[in-house]
Design an enzyme around this catalytic site. Structure first.
Site, mmCIF file in Angstrom:
data_model
loop_
_atom_site.group_PDB
_atom_site.id
_atom_site.type_symbol
_atom_site.label_atom_id
_atom_site.label_comp_id
_atom_site.label_asym_id
_atom_site.label_seq_id
_atom_site.Cartn_x
_atom_site.Cartn_y
_atom_site.Cartn_z
ATOM 1 N N TYR A 118 0.824 -1.218 0.000
ATOM 2 C CA TYR A 118 0.000 0.000 0.000
ATOM 3 C C TYR A 118 0.855 1.264 0.000
ATOM 4 O O TYR A 118 0.448 2.283 -0.563
ATOM 5 C CB TYR A 118 -1.009 -0.014 1.156
ATOM 6 C CG TYR A 118 -2.107 -1.026 0.888
ATOM 7 C CD1 TYR A 118 -3.132 -0.743 -0.019
ATOM 8 C CD2 TYR A 118 -2.086 -2.287 1.473
ATOM 9 C CE1 TYR A 118 -4.108 -1.679 -0.316
ATOM 10 C CE2 TYR A 118 -3.057 -3.236 1.191
ATOM 11 C CZ TYR A 118 -4.063 -2.928 0.289
ATOM 12 O OH TYR A 118 -5.024 -3.865 -0.017
ATOM 13 N N HIS A 173 -14.382 1.040 -1.027
ATOM 14 C CA HIS A 173 -13.243 0.201 -0.640
ATOM 15 C C HIS A 173 -12.183 0.987 0.137
ATOM 16 O O HIS A 173 -11.037 0.547 0.231
ATOM 17 C CB HIS A 173 -12.616 -0.460 -1.874
ATOM 18 C CG HIS A 173 -13.480 -1.537 -2.473
ATOM 19 N ND1 HIS A 173 -13.258 -2.098 -3.706
ATOM 20 C CD2 HIS A 173 -14.582 -2.165 -1.992
ATOM 21 C CE1 HIS A 173 -14.188 -3.016 -3.965
ATOM 22 N NE2 HIS A 173 -15.005 -3.062 -2.941
ATOM 23 N N CYS A 180 -1.816 4.025 17.259
ATOM 24 C CA CYS A 180 -3.049 4.789 17.058
ATOM 25 C C CYS A 180 -2.970 6.068 17.893
ATOM 26 O O CYS A 180 -2.688 6.008 19.090
ATOM 27 C CB CYS A 180 -4.236 3.938 17.513
ATOM 28 S SG CYS A 180 -5.788 4.865 17.598
ATOM 29 N N ASP A 200 -7.661 5.557 -4.749
ATOM 30 C CA ASP A 200 -6.983 6.827 -5.048
ATOM 31 C C ASP A 200 -7.980 7.974 -4.850
ATOM 32 O O ASP A 200 -9.173 7.748 -4.645
ATOM 33 C CB ASP A 200 -6.408 6.810 -6.484
ATOM 34 C CG ASP A 200 -7.500 6.724 -7.561
ATOM 35 O OD1 ASP A 200 -8.383 7.610 -7.588
ATOM 36 O OD2 ASP A 200 -7.475 5.772 -8.370
ATOM 37 N N SER A 218 -14.527 -4.399 -13.828
ATOM 38 C CA SER A 218 -14.641 -5.686 -14.523
ATOM 39 C C SER A 218 -15.849 -6.496 -14.079
ATOM 40 O O SER A 218 -16.159 -7.520 -14.676
ATOM 41 C CB SER A 218 -13.371 -6.506 -14.293
ATOM 42 O OG SER A 218 -13.229 -6.802 -12.915
HETATM 43 P P1 OAD Z 1 -10.346 -4.641 -12.522
HETATM 44 O O1 OAD Z 1 -8.871 -4.612 -12.753
HETATM 45 O O2 OAD Z 1 -10.955 -5.923 -12.111
HETATM 46 O O3 OAD Z 1 -11.103 -4.185 -13.862
HETATM 47 C C1 OAD Z 1 -10.720 -3.027 -14.539
HETATM 48 C C2 OAD Z 1 -11.676 -2.851 -15.733
HETATM 49 O O4 OAD Z 1 -11.321 -1.635 -16.375
HETATM 50 C C3 OAD Z 1 -11.594 -3.958 -16.776
HETATM 51 O O5 OAD Z 1 -12.907 -4.329 -17.181
HETATM 52 C C4 OAD Z 1 -10.842 -3.298 -17.948
HETATM 53 O O6 OAD Z 1 -11.259 -3.788 -19.197
HETATM 54 C C5 OAD Z 1 -11.241 -1.853 -17.766
HETATM 55 N N1 OAD Z 1 -10.257 -0.904 -18.290
HETATM 56 C C6 OAD Z 1 -8.904 -0.993 -18.314
HETATM 57 N N2 OAD Z 1 -8.352 0.101 -18.836
HETATM 58 C C7 OAD Z 1 -9.384 0.926 -19.175
HETATM 59 C C8 OAD Z 1 -9.470 2.210 -19.767
HETATM 60 N N3 OAD Z 1 -8.392 2.904 -20.139
HETATM 61 N N4 OAD Z 1 -10.700 2.739 -19.962
HETATM 62 C C9 OAD Z 1 -11.823 2.061 -19.582
HETATM 63 N N5 OAD Z 1 -11.789 0.851 -19.025
HETATM 64 C C10 OAD Z 1 -10.587 0.292 -18.814
HETATM 65 O O7 OAD Z 1 -10.670 -3.475 -11.485
HETATM 66 P P2 OAD Z 1 -11.986 -3.237 -10.618
HETATM 67 O O8 OAD Z 1 -13.199 -3.714 -11.324
HETATM 68 O O9 OAD Z 1 -11.954 -1.847 -10.137
HETATM 69 O O10 OAD Z 1 -10.704 -4.515 -4.477
HETATM 70 O O11 OAD Z 1 -11.703 -4.195 -9.381
HETATM 71 C C11 OAD Z 1 -12.636 -4.251 -8.340
HETATM 72 C C12 OAD Z 1 -11.934 -4.528 -7.045
HETATM 73 O O12 OAD Z 1 -11.113 -5.690 -7.178
HETATM 74 C C13 OAD Z 1 -10.949 -3.461 -6.610
HETATM 75 O O13 OAD Z 1 -11.567 -2.393 -5.928
HETATM 76 C C14 OAD Z 1 -10.017 -4.204 -5.702
HETATM 77 C C15 OAD Z 1 -9.822 -5.424 -6.575
HETATM 78 O O14 OAD Z 1 -9.432 -6.579 -5.959
HETATM 79 C C16 OAD Z 1 -10.021 -4.721 -3.341
HETATM 80 O O15 OAD Z 1 -8.797 -4.677 -3.285
HETATM 81 C C17 OAD Z 1 -10.876 -5.008 -2.160
#
Ligand code: OAD
Length: 235
Positions: A55, A107, A134, A92, A175
């Site tokens: 992190y 998250h 803390c 972020d 995703s």
């Molecule tokens: P993912 O990495 O699973 O998915 C990212 C999505 O963004 C995919 O569908 C890509 O196709 C799409 N993508 C990539 N580049 C892009 C761009 N330039 N423009 C538009 N789309 C684009 O990320 P998240 O869905 O955010 O949780 O993941 C969900 C959670 O899983 C996160 O918050 C994190 C992770 O594990 C925790 O850590 C608890």
């Protein structure tokens, strides 16, 4: 259609063009790290130094990154459109730095620290280390204020209420792999909302959306926002 309330779910894809890596794309975070090691309470208990290192590096990258055209477009929509709430899975702060005000970090946030003993929160220093005390209860239980797998996402009652009364639900750059965010489209559709997916490619839940548009977020998001602001009157 005169939309009054829009809920927008964002994921890592919206920050990809700001230089922050996604999780599941080729070369993504979860191809380099085992999520059990760095994103679970068990992983933190086993090796807090590894988790802090993970992190700390993400915090440095996030601070160096700049919002892109997609973040800016959503801030414009909030300033000029109807009621807009961003529900982000991202840790972020690029939405806030682009000017968005109503942002729910389901998250958590990289710039926050949380006491694992008493629940007190404070601003995270750029670098956190195992045993950080803390400021409230003095327990050496400081951790990043992020939600790990197996933990309850933040703001859920408020998010459920927003989904139940929105007119438009948009998912951007996510995703559709992680529950409960992956189920928001179904909830919004059941409440009668128009549902729109904006992503680089079809997500795991693409078929649940009424409308889909694919391309880089820096292009498809501003295009949709301009179309929306140009084509609808708000009252
Ligand atoms: P993912 O990495 O699973 O998915 C990212 C999505 O963004 C995919 O569908 C890509 O196709 C799409 N993508 C990539 N580049 C892009 C761009 N330039 N423009 C538009 N789309 C684009 O990320 P998240 O869905 O955010 O949780 O993941 C969900 C959670 O899983 C996160 O918050 C994190 C992770 O594990 C925790 O850590 C608890």
């Amino acid at each position: 259609m005169r939309a009054r309330r829009i809920v927008i779910l964002t994921g890592a894809g919206i920050s990809a063009e700001s230089g922050l890596g996604t999780f599941r794309d080729a070369g993504g975070v979860w191809s380099r790290y085992d999520l059990v090691d760095v994103a679970t309470p068990e992983g933190f208990a086993r090796d807090p130094a590894l988790v802090h290192e993970f992190y700390n590096a993400r915090r440095v990258s996030a601070r160096a990154a700049q919002p892109n055209a997609a973040h800016h477009a959503l801030a414009r929509l909030e300033a000029r459109g109807p009621e807009v709430t961003l529900v982000t899975q991202n840790v972020d702060d690029l939405h806030e730095r682009a000017g968005s005000r109503r942002v729910l970090h389901m998250h958590g946030r990289l710039d926050g620290a949380l006491c694992g003993a008493c629940g007190h929160r404070w601003d995270a220093a750029e670098t956190m280390a195992p045993g950080e005390a803390c400021p409230s209860c003095a327990a050496g239980a400081g951790r990043p204020d992020v939600v790990w797998f197996g933990e309850m996402p933040y703001h859920m009652p408020e998010i459920e209420a927003l989904l139940a009364r929105c007119d438009i639900f948009v998912a951007i750059g996510t995703s559709g792999n992680v529950y409960p965010a992956s189920a928001f489209v179904e909830e919004a559709a059941m409440a009668g909302a128009h549902t729109l997916e904006l992503n680089k490619e079809p997500s795991e839940v693409a078929r649940a959306f009424g409308e889909t548009r694919y391309g880089p977020a820096s292009q498809v998001v501003p295009a949709w926002v301009e179309e929306f602001l140009g084509g609808s009157r708000h009252g």
